[in-house]
Design a protein around this motif. Structure first.
Motif: not given
Length: 307
Positions: A139, A142, A149, A151, A176, A181
């Protein structure tokens, strides 16, 4: 290396198990690159509450803070990391399935979360099955592969601020983007991730994951220590292709080498120092810019102090 603050350590050990606190920890043992000097303090939270308490303590003592996931996308420099490294790995790796959602501790490995999704007949996370990182790190960066991905699947994130306050953000508030991020600028520690997936056919999901795994094993130097793809993808190009076309496969500085299997990876042949890797990265950047007029920017996070 700094002098250990015994009062800080004493307070940590007042609520953590002995194995959750390491002093003068060699970071080469805690990153996939197998490179890096010592961290003054290396701390492993086992819950969101512990993470909050640890960060409050670090803030109160004025100690520098570094947040780390599985250590798969980082290069720790040769003098190591001053202050405290808070690493999210197996003590915070619980994964549970709730309908079409998966809730995972930040330390859960992507391959394990992907396997849990497949077992539950949930599709959307197949792309992540071979990414060698934790879900928290995924995360943070991303992470993505094979046209997928994070996201696309993250619904919400629980985090802790550097002051030890708990936060919960929905996907729209995570900013994202390509390898980006909000957590790269706000200093918060990702503690728990909620994914939103869709119902699918388990057999088809597993076939897709097997295909991605076979392609990854055939093309990437998984048998050697690395930090994954070394460079971000330049607009309109692929970094590995540019490096290969410049004739840099196998280029070596000390124990660091541009992989002969995939030019987008810098690997540790066994004796690499962070200084070797940095020198090789700079040489690749220089030669690619000279040959193609394209600037390459590292995807790997560089942490700590140079020798």
């Amino acid at each position: 290396m700094c002098e250990i603050n015994e009062a800080f350590v004493s307070e940590l050990r007042g609520f953590l198990r002995p194995e959750q606190v390491m002093l003068h920890a060699p970071m080469c043992e805690h990153t996939t690159f197998k490179i890096g000097g010592e961290a003054d303090y290396l701390i492993f939270p086992a819950s969101v509450d512990e993470a909050a308490r640890i960060l409050r303590l670090i803030a109160r003592y004025g100690i520098a803070l570094t947040i780390l996931g599985n250590g798969s996308n980082v290069l720790v420099l040769d003098k190591g990391i001053r202050g405290a490294v808070v690493k999210f790995n197996h003590p915070m790796s619980a994964v549970r399935v709730e309908g079409e959602r998966i809730i995972a501790g930040a330390g859960a490995l992507l391959k394990d979360v992907s396997a849990a999704a497949a077992a539950a007949g949930l599709t959307g996370l197949e792309f992540a099955c071979g990414i060698p990182g934790s879900i928290g790190g995924a995360v943070f960066m991303n992470a993505g592969a094979y046209d997928g991905e994070m996201k696309n699947v993250v619904a919400a994130v629980r985090s802790v601020t550097p002051q030890g306050d708990c936060r919960e953000r929905q996907a729209a508030a995570l900013d994202l983007g390509y390898r980006h991020s909000v957590f790269q600028s706000n200093g918060e520690a990702i503690c728990e991730v909620t994914l939103s997936l869709q119902r699918g056919e388990r057999e088809a999901i597993e076939e897709k994951m097997a295909d991605f795994t076979a392609r990854r094993e055939a093309k990437q130097p998984l048998e050697m220590p690395s930090a994954g793809s070394t460079f971000k993808r330049p607009t309109g190009y692929y970094a590995g292709t540019l490096i290969q076309e410049t004739g840099l496969k196998g280029l070596t500085v000390g124990g660091a080498q541009v992989s002969t299997k995939h030019a987008g990876f810098v690997v540790n042949t066994g004796t690499a120092t962070a200084a070797d890797v940095l020198q090789l990265i700079r040489e690749v950047q220089h030669r690619v810019k000279e040959a193609h007029g394209v600037e390459l920017h590292p995807e790997v996070r560089i942490l700590g102090e140079e020798a």
